[in-house]
Design an enzyme around this catalytic site. Structure first.
Site, PDB file in Angstrom:
ATOM      1  N   HIS A 102       0.276  38.883 -71.844  1.00 58.06           N
ATOM      2  CA  HIS A 102      -0.963  39.648 -71.664  1.00 58.06           C
ATOM      3  C   HIS A 102      -0.631  41.120 -71.442  1.00 58.06           C
ATOM      4  O   HIS A 102       0.216  41.457 -70.616  1.00 58.06           O
ATOM      5  CB  HIS A 102      -1.740  39.124 -70.458  1.00 58.06           C
ATOM      6  CG  HIS A 102      -2.907  39.998 -70.067  1.00 58.06           C
ATOM      7  ND1 HIS A 102      -2.993  40.619 -68.835  1.00 58.06           N
ATOM      8  CD2 HIS A 102      -4.011  40.371 -70.760  1.00 58.06           C
ATOM      9  CE1 HIS A 102      -4.106  41.338 -68.786  1.00 58.06           C
ATOM     10  NE2 HIS A 102      -4.741  41.190 -69.934  1.00 58.06           N
ATOM     11  N   SER A 103      -1.282  41.995 -72.197  1.00 56.47           N
ATOM     12  CA  SER A 103      -1.172  43.438 -72.005  1.00 56.47           C
ATOM     13  C   SER A 103       0.299  43.881 -72.095  1.00 56.47           C
ATOM     14  O   SER A 103       0.934  43.648 -73.123  1.00 56.47           O
ATOM     15  CB  SER A 103      -1.812  43.817 -70.661  1.00 56.47           C
ATOM     16  OG  SER A 103      -2.012  45.194 -70.547  1.00 56.47           O
ATOM     17  N   ARG A 104       0.844  44.501 -71.063  1.00 57.96           N
ATOM     18  CA  ARG A 104       2.261  44.891 -71.088  1.00 57.96           C
ATOM     19  C   ARG A 104       3.152  43.679 -71.361  1.00 57.96           C
ATOM     20  O   ARG A 104       4.176  43.793 -72.037  1.00 57.96           O
ATOM     21  CB  ARG A 104       2.640  45.548 -69.763  1.00 57.96           C
ATOM     22  CG  ARG A 104       4.107  45.987 -69.638  1.00 57.96           C
ATOM     23  CD  ARG A 104       4.319  46.681 -68.302  1.00 57.96           C
ATOM     24  NE  ARG A 104       5.693  47.156 -68.122  1.00 57.96           N
ATOM     25  CZ  ARG A 104       6.666  46.482 -67.526  1.00 57.96           C
ATOM     26  NH1 ARG A 104       6.417  45.249 -67.062  1.00 57.96           N
ATOM     27  NH2 ARG A 104       7.874  46.993 -67.381  1.00 57.96           N
ATOM     28  N   ALA A 106       2.419  41.196 -73.268  1.00 63.64           N
ATOM     29  CA  ALA A 106       2.369  40.915 -74.706  1.00 63.64           C
ATOM     30  C   ALA A 106       3.332  41.816 -75.461  1.00 63.64           C
ATOM     31  O   ALA A 106       3.992  41.382 -76.414  1.00 63.64           O
ATOM     32  CB  ALA A 106       0.948  41.112 -75.227  1.00 63.64           C
ATOM     33  N   HIS A 264     -10.564  43.030 -70.409  1.00 61.01           N
ATOM     34  CA  HIS A 264      -9.127  43.005 -70.644  1.00 61.01           C
ATOM     35  C   HIS A 264      -8.467  41.769 -70.029  1.00 61.01           C
ATOM     36  O   HIS A 264      -7.485  41.264 -70.558  1.00 61.01           O
ATOM     37  CB  HIS A 264      -8.505  44.284 -70.071  1.00 61.01           C
ATOM     38  CG  HIS A 264      -7.054  44.444 -70.344  1.00 61.01           C
ATOM     39  ND1 HIS A 264      -6.519  44.420 -71.626  1.00 61.01           N
ATOM     40  CD2 HIS A 264      -5.996  44.624 -69.501  1.00 61.01           C
ATOM     41  CE1 HIS A 264      -5.208  44.593 -71.560  1.00 61.01           C
ATOM     42  NE2 HIS A 264      -4.868  44.714 -70.291  1.00 61.01           N
TER      43      HIS A 264
END
Length: 292
Positions: A102-104, A106, A264
Site C-alpha cells: 500500500h502506498s510507499r 507498493a 487512500h
C-alpha cells in the site's frame, strides 16, 4: 484466538528486530503485505483476514510500528528495506510469495519484484505505482535537502502526548478517520515519562538523498514480469488516478486495474470487501485483464 485476530510475529534480520502480524495458516497461499509511510502492519487488520485461504504476513517496516530504528548512520531510502524483506521471506521459508503493498509499501514492493521476479508470483499495488521522478539536474539539490533534514530530524526531541487519544487526534487532523487512525496509532506508540510517544523513527520524514528518474522508473516497471493488479482509490483525484493507471498500463507488461470505493486507505475502509474480492479473483484467475 478468532479467525480475524492476528498472530504477532518477530524476526531478527541484519541486526534489526522486526515485528509483524499474520492471518491464516502456514501452508496456505503465502502473501507478504507492506504498509505505507508512517503506518504499520495493522494497516492490514481489515484486509488480512478477508484473504481466505491465504497465510498473510504483514511486516512493520524498519522504523515503524514494533520494528527497530536503523542505526544513526543509516537512511530510509525506499530500497533500504529490500534486504530486510528478503530476510523475512527467508525466515518464513518462502522461496516465492504473492506481494501486496500500500502506498510507499507498493512502491517498495515494485522495487523488490523487479529485482527478484523469481520470488514474487503476483504483485498487488494499492493506490501507488512509483515515486514522483526527479530530473537528473536536481540531484545535487535533492541531496542537500536530505542532509539538512537528517541533521535536523536526528536532533528533534520526540513529541509526547498525554494519552493515546490525543495522539490519535493528531493523525485524524491529517485526514484519517478516527477508526483508521486508532488502529494505526495503537501500534505506533510506546509509553514514556509524561504519557506516550511515537515509536516511528522521525528520520522517515526526511527528504530522500537520491530519487529515481523517469528512465529508472520505466526500467523498474518494465521489469515486473509477473501479473500485477493495481487497485486505485475512487476518492483520489481523477487526474492522479489516470496518471497512475496510464503509467502502469504503459510500462507494466501484465497489468490489471480496478477502482475501489473510498480514500487512500480504502483497504481499511468500506471498500475493503471489494478490495479483498478483487485480490482473491486476481490470485486465482490470471486470464482477465480488467477486473470490474
Amino acid at each position: 484466538m478468532s479467525a480475524a485476530e492476528p498472530l504477532p510475529l518477530s524476526w531478527e534480520v541484519n541486526g534489526l528486530r522486526l515485528g509483524g502480524l499474520s492471518w491464516g495458516k502456514q501452508g496456505e497461499r503465502p502473501v507478504l503485505a507492506l504498509h505505507g509511510w508512517l503506518d504499520n502492519a495493522a494497516s492490514f487488520a481489515s484486509l488480512g483476514p478477508r484473504l481466505t485461504g491465504c497465510h498473510v504476513v504483514a511486516l512493520d517496516l524498519s522504523g515503524h510500528g514494533r520494528s527497530d530504528h536503523r542505526s544513526a548512520d543509516a537512511s530510509y531510502q525506499i530500497w533500504d528495506d529490500l534486504p530486510e524483506i528478503l530476510g523475512v521471506m527467508d525466515a518464513l521459508g518462502w522461496q516465492q510469495c504473492q506481494l501486496v503493498g500500500h502506498s510507499r509499501g507498493a512502491i517498495i514492493a515494485g522495487l523488490l519484484a523487479s529485482a527478484f521476479p523469481e520470488r514474487v508470483t503476483r504483485l498487488v499495488m494499492l493506490d501507488a505505482v512509483a515515486p514522483d521522478p526527479v530530473p537528473e539536474k536536481e540531484f545535487v539539490g535533492q541531496m542537500r535537502r536530505a542532509l539538512i533534514d537528517k541533521r535536523a530530524l536526528s536532533e528533534r526531541e520526540a513529541r509526547i502526548f498525554a494519552t493515546a487519544k490525543e495522539a490519535t487526534r493528531s493523525r485524524v487532523a491529517r485526514g484519517l478517520s478516527p477508526e483508521i487512525a486508532l488502529t494505526l496509532v495503537e501500534r505506533n506508540l510506546r509509553r514514556c515519562k509524561g504519557g506516550v510517544t511515537w515509536t516511528t523513527d522521525p528520520r522517515l520524514q526526511s527528504a530522500s538523498a537520491v530519487k529515481l528518474t523517469e528512465a529508472q522508473i520505466r526500467a523498474v516497471l518494465s521489469a515486473l514480469t509477473m501479473p500485477v493488479l493495481l487497485l486505485l482509490a475512487e476518492n483520489t483525484p481523477e487526474e492522479f488516478r489516470a496518471l497512475m493507471a496510464g503509467q502502469a498500463r504503459q510500462h507494466i507488461p501484465d497489468i490489471r486495474t480496478a477502482t475501489i470505493e473510498g480514500g487512500h486507505h480504502f483497504h481499511m475502509e468500506q471498500g475493503v470487501d471489494d478490495a479483498a474480492q478483487a485480490i482473491m479473483q486476481f490470485f486465482t484467475d490470471g486470464t482477465q485483464r480488467e477486473i470490474t
